[in-house]
Design a protein around this motif. Structure first.
Motif, PDB file in Angstrom:
ATOM      1  N   ILE A 436      -7.432  73.935 -14.536  1.00 59.82           N
ATOM      2  CA  ILE A 436      -6.793  73.546 -13.282  1.00 59.82           C
ATOM      3  C   ILE A 436      -7.862  73.528 -12.198  1.00 59.82           C
ATOM      4  CG2 ILE A 436      -5.164  74.275 -11.485  1.00 59.82           C
ATOM      5  CD1 ILE A 436      -3.455  75.530 -13.732  1.00 59.82           C
ATOM      6  N   VAL A 437      -7.926  72.438 -11.454  1.00 55.41           N
ATOM      7  CA  VAL A 437      -8.893  72.357 -10.362  1.00 55.41           C
ATOM      8  C   VAL A 437      -8.182  72.726  -9.066  1.00 55.41           C
ATOM      9  CG1 VAL A 437     -10.564  70.887  -9.170  1.00 55.41           C
ATOM     10  CG2 VAL A 437     -10.040  70.477 -11.593  1.00 55.41           C
ATOM     11  N   LEU A 438      -8.769  73.662  -8.334  1.00 51.24           N
ATOM     12  CA  LEU A 438      -8.257  73.995  -7.005  1.00 51.24           C
ATOM     13  C   LEU A 438      -9.258  73.457  -5.991  1.00 51.24           C
ATOM     14  CD1 LEU A 438      -7.254  77.764  -7.534  1.00 51.24           C
ATOM     15  CD2 LEU A 438      -5.809  75.733  -7.802  1.00 51.24           C
ATOM     16  N   GLU A 439      -8.810  72.531  -5.152  1.00 47.25           N
ATOM     17  CA  GLU A 439      -9.685  72.032  -4.087  1.00 47.25           C
ATOM     18  C   GLU A 439      -9.496  72.901  -2.858  1.00 47.25           C
ATOM     19  OE1 GLU A 439      -9.886  67.263  -5.156  1.00 47.25           O
ATOM     20  OE2 GLU A 439      -9.313  67.891  -3.127  1.00 47.25           O
ATOM     21  N   LEU A 440     -10.598  73.295  -2.252  1.00 47.15           N
ATOM     22  CA  LEU A 440     -10.547  74.204  -1.104  1.00 47.15           C
ATOM     23  C   LEU A 440     -11.047  73.504   0.163  1.00 47.15           C
ATOM     24  CD1 LEU A 440     -12.222  77.319  -2.801  1.00 47.15           C
ATOM     25  CD2 LEU A 440      -9.815  76.630  -2.905  1.00 47.15           C
ATOM     26  N   ASP A 441     -10.716  74.098   1.310  1.00 49.10           N
ATOM     27  CA  ASP A 441     -11.213  73.515   2.563  1.00 49.10           C
ATOM     28  C   ASP A 441     -12.595  74.054   2.932  1.00 49.10           C
ATOM     29  OD1 ASP A 441     -10.549  76.070   3.334  1.00 49.10           O
ATOM     30  OD2 ASP A 441      -9.390  75.476   5.107  1.00 49.10           O
ATOM     31  N   LYS A 442     -13.110  74.992   2.113  1.00 46.95           N
ATOM     32  CA  LYS A 442     -14.471  75.521   2.336  1.00 46.95           C
ATOM     33  C   LYS A 442     -15.134  75.714   0.975  1.00 46.95           C
ATOM     34  CE  LYS A 442     -13.604  78.108   6.631  1.00 46.95           C
ATOM     35  NZ  LYS A 442     -12.105  78.211   6.604  1.00 46.95           N
ATOM     36  N   SER A 443     -16.391  76.139   1.011  1.00 41.94           N
ATOM     37  CA  SER A 443     -17.111  76.357  -0.246  1.00 41.94           C
ATOM     38  C   SER A 443     -16.506  77.520  -1.028  1.00 41.94           C
ATOM     39  CB  SER A 443     -18.582  76.655   0.035  1.00 41.94           C
ATOM     40  OG  SER A 443     -19.192  77.126  -1.153  1.00 41.94           O
ATOM     41  N   ALA A 444     -16.268  77.282  -2.302  1.00 45.25           N
ATOM     42  CA  ALA A 444     -15.707  78.322  -3.176  1.00 45.25           C
ATOM     43  C   ALA A 444     -16.693  79.481  -3.353  1.00 45.25           C
ATOM     44  CB  ALA A 444     -15.363  77.724  -4.529  1.00 45.25           C
ATOM     45  N   GLU A 445     -17.969  79.207  -3.079  1.00 44.98           N
ATOM     46  CA  GLU A 445     -18.974  80.257  -3.277  1.00 44.98           C
ATOM     47  C   GLU A 445     -18.924  81.331  -2.192  1.00 44.98           C
ATOM     48  OE1 GLU A 445     -22.800  78.752  -4.532  1.00 44.98           O
ATOM     49  OE2 GLU A 445     -21.827  77.180  -5.696  1.00 44.98           O
ATOM     50  N   LEU A 446     -18.135  81.075  -1.151  1.00 43.92           N
ATOM     51  CA  LEU A 446     -17.985  82.074  -0.086  1.00 43.92           C
ATOM     52  C   LEU A 446     -17.019  83.191  -0.490  1.00 43.92           C
ATOM     53  CD1 LEU A 446     -17.578  79.593   2.926  1.00 43.92           C
ATOM     54  CD2 LEU A 446     -19.603  80.977   2.381  1.00 43.92           C
ATOM     55  N   ILE A 447     -16.240  82.960  -1.533  1.00 40.46           N
ATOM     56  CA  ILE A 447     -15.204  83.935  -1.907  1.00 40.46           C
ATOM     57  C   ILE A 447     -15.828  85.104  -2.658  1.00 40.46           C
ATOM     58  CG2 ILE A 447     -13.026  84.255  -3.174  1.00 40.46           C
ATOM     59  CD1 ILE A 447     -12.695  81.157  -2.991  1.00 40.46           C
ATOM     60  N   PRO A 448     -15.573  86.336  -2.198  1.00 40.61           N
ATOM     61  CA  PRO A 448     -16.115  87.472  -2.933  1.00 40.61           C
ATOM     62  C   PRO A 448     -15.428  87.609  -4.294  1.00 40.61           C
ATOM     63  CG  PRO A 448     -14.831  88.209  -1.016  1.00 40.61           C
ATOM     64  CD  PRO A 448     -14.803  86.722  -1.017  1.00 40.61           C
ATOM     65  N   VAL A 449     -16.138  88.229  -5.233  1.00 42.08           N
ATOM     66  CA  VAL A 449     -15.588  88.418  -6.576  1.00 42.08           C
ATOM     67  C   VAL A 449     -14.326  89.268  -6.509  1.00 42.08           C
ATOM     68  CG1 VAL A 449     -16.010  89.666  -8.726  1.00 42.08           C
ATOM     69  CG2 VAL A 449     -17.706  88.052  -7.873  1.00 42.08           C
ATOM     70  N   MET A 450     -13.315  88.866  -7.264  1.00 46.20           N
ATOM     71  CA  MET A 450     -12.048  89.613  -7.251  1.00 46.20           C
ATOM     72  C   MET A 450     -11.867  90.370  -8.549  1.00 46.20           C
ATOM     73  SD  MET A 450      -9.409  87.307  -5.208  1.00 46.20           S
ATOM     74  CE  MET A 450     -10.320  85.792  -5.277  1.00 46.20           C
ATOM     75  N   ASN A 451     -11.502  91.625  -8.394  1.00 43.93           N
ATOM     76  CA  ASN A 451     -11.359  92.484  -9.574  1.00 43.93           C
ATOM     77  C   ASN A 451      -9.936  92.443 -10.089  1.00 43.93           C
ATOM     78  OD1 ASN A 451     -12.045  94.212 -11.540  1.00 43.93           O
ATOM     79  ND2 ASN A 451     -12.112  96.047 -10.244  1.00 43.93           N
ATOM     80  N   ASN A 452      -9.459  91.209 -10.377  1.00 40.63           N
ATOM     81  CA  ASN A 452      -8.077  91.029 -10.827  1.00 40.63           C
ATOM     82  C   ASN A 452      -7.907  91.465 -12.271  1.00 40.63           C
ATOM     83  OD1 ASN A 452      -9.879  88.547 -10.837  1.00 40.63           O
ATOM     84  ND2 ASN A 452      -8.457  88.092 -12.477  1.00 40.63           N
ATOM     85  N   GLN A 453      -6.940  92.248 -12.556  1.00 39.99           N
ATOM     86  CA  GLN A 453      -6.603  92.595 -13.955  1.00 39.99           C
ATOM     87  C   GLN A 453      -5.285  91.894 -14.261  1.00 39.99           C
ATOM     88  OE1 GLN A 453      -8.853  94.105 -15.706  1.00 39.99           O
ATOM     89  NE2 GLN A 453     -10.115  94.445 -13.901  1.00 39.99           N
ATOM     90  N   ASN A 454      -4.933  91.831 -15.520  1.00 47.91           N
ATOM     91  CA  ASN A 454      -3.609  91.242 -15.797  1.00 47.91           C
ATOM     92  C   ASN A 454      -2.785  92.177 -16.653  1.00 47.91           C
ATOM     93  OD1 ASN A 454      -5.622  90.118 -17.879  1.00 47.91           O
ATOM     94  ND2 ASN A 454      -3.684  89.803 -18.861  1.00 47.91           N
TER      95      ASN A 454
END
Ligand code: JFZ
Length: 454
Positions: A436-454
């Motif tokens: 799935i492609v998510l298009e963003l209004d800014k650079s995706a590289e600005l997002i800090p790493v997320m420690n998501n678990q499932n």
């Protein structure tokens, strides 16, 4: 360095009485000592070269040698499944007449691989190239062809970066003090100085003749090999070619980290997917079956496992060096070639979500993993757990559009303070990994790493 420090301390304390002077001298001698133990950063492989390497994401590892005649593990079966005497004479029968360098390089190319690493010399000491330094080489086998050279040429024709595996331990060379890792009583004095001189001559042959893009060192864990030798060899390699990439198994220390002790450019987690790391470059080496060298009827990983291994590696910001062990006649197994082709087919659809991307921002889990490039996040979905995929949101950046890669648009919600919710169709478009492609209004590289678990 712990072995040399007490000497320095004892010497200075014996000579200089006043404590402060003694301590400051200990301190400064420690500094200069650790500096002597460190590489000059100026000769280290440049960021630009490393970025080029990490953009490749997918390479082929090849473990090959006379042991393919027995089908047991390369080097490690010597003195174990195969007596050393027998093992060391296998080269006399080694004749892989169906070896076709172009076929190997084409298989790598069709798999979507961008580089290839061949075991020029493994711990058993056999050289797959016509070395003028060691007589234990391919020219003394019935085959008498330069496997390394032919493969290098074929890779260049296919636009695949050619890399060479070279071990720093050699259980066959009498100058190396260890001849049987399973029996320490067989250890001898050896002559490490001469051994390292031989190694440098072999490396000089390899580097000047084959111009490898990267050198994959190994065998750094045994005692005779020291950080001093590693630094010396690193400097020597760089004096011959300043751009050759060198993995972190040239130095001592942990293959999973770049520490004070490590000499080399990137981490090498083995038989596991490395953990997400946006700072240090890394490459996982993983076998397509279980054994590094060819083994008859070895269990082959499913396409699902192969693809998800590659995806999770890229999603962790690393490369995958995927290993194949060719058979004694020089061909790769048809079922392995077929599996690699299937990976290539998947990549021809979804390659943009792998090559040249960065890992994150999500930490790979059982359900999904992500890569990113520019203002895009590529969300790889491995399985469906409901009608909606929920993801932790990010602050200050908006998703403007969501769609399946090469497919239809998806509806979603991104309300502040809440998870992102993407509505999934009844059936995902790809059985193995849907993108799935998510298009963003800014650079995706600005997002800090997320420690998501499932
Ligand atoms: C090393 C090699 O020994 C192995 O044959 C293969 O080439 C792989 C890519 O790299 O793997 C290791 C490294 C260390 C140990 C065992 C296997 N060890 O310390 O036991």
């Amino acid at each position: 360095m712990s072995f040399a420090l007490p000497k320095i301390r004892g010497y200075f304390l014996g000579v200089l009485r006043p404590l402060e002077v003694g301590f400051s001298i200990i301190f400064f001698s420690f500094i200069s000592f650790t500096q002597a133990q460190k590489l000059d950063p100026a000769i280290k492989t440049s960021q630009a070269v490393m970025d080029g390497f990490m953009n490749k994401r997918f390479g082929m590892f090849i473990h090959f040698g006379p042991i393919s005649l027995r089908g047991t593990e390369i080097s490690w079966s010597r003195n174990k499944d195969v007596a050393a005497e027998e093992y060391d004479n296998l080269y006399k029968e080694f004749n892989p007449v169906l070896f076709n360098a172009d076929a190997w390089a084409e298989t790598a190319k069709e798999a979507g691989m961008k580089y290839l690493t061949i075991t020029a010399k493994h711990h058993d000491g056999f050289c797959l190239w016509p070395s003028s330094v060691s007589g234990y080489n391919i020219m003394n086998s019935p085959f008498k062809r330069d496997i390394v050279g032919e493969l290098g040429q074929a890779c260049r024709r296919q636009g695949i970066a050619f890399c060479i595996y070279f071990t720093v331990l050699d259980w066959h060379d009498p100058d190396y003090p260890i001849h049987n890792p399973y029996d320490s009583t067989q250890n001898v004095q050896g002559d490490m100085k001469r051994f390292v001189a031989t190694m440098k001559n072999e490396l000089k042959e390899i580097i000047t003749r084959y111009k490898p893009y990267m050198l994959w060192f190994d065998g750094n864990w045994e005692k005779p090999w020291t950080t001093e030798y590693a630094i010396d060899v690193y400097q020597y390699i760089k004096s011959l070619d300043k751009d050759v990439i060198i993995n972190n198994r040239l130095g001592k220390g942990d293959q999973n980290s770049l520490s004070m002790e490590s000499v080399g450019d990137y981490l090498t987690p083995e038989q596991r997917i490395g953990t997400l790391n946006m700072k240090d470059p890394w490459e996982s080496c993983i076998t397509i079956c279980n054994q590094w060298a060819w083994k008859p009827n070895d269990s082959l990983k499913s396409l699902r496992e192969c693809i998800q291994t590659l995806v999770k590696t890229a999603a962790g910001n690393g490369n995958l060096l995927f290993n194949v062990g060719p058979m004694m006649d020089g061909r790769m197994e048809a079922r392995q070639v077929a599996r690699l082709k299937e990976m290539g087919n998947w990549l021809s659809n979804y390659g943009n979500s792998i090559y040249g991307t960065k890992g994150g921002p999500y930490t790979p889990n059982q359900i999904y993993a992500s890569t990113r490039k520019g203002n895009l996040i590529y969300l790889h979905v491995f399985q469906k757990t409901g009608a909606v995929l929920e993801l932790p949101s990010f602050a200050g950046i908006k998703i403007t559009k969501a769609y399946f890669m090469n497919g239809k648009e998806l509806s979603f919600t991104q309300d502040s303070g809440k998870d992102i919710r993407i509505n999934l169709p009844v059936v995902l478009p790809d059985m193995v990994s849907s993108v799935i492609v998510l298009e963003l209004d800014k650079s995706a590289e600005l997002i800090p790493v997320m420690n998501n678990q499932n």
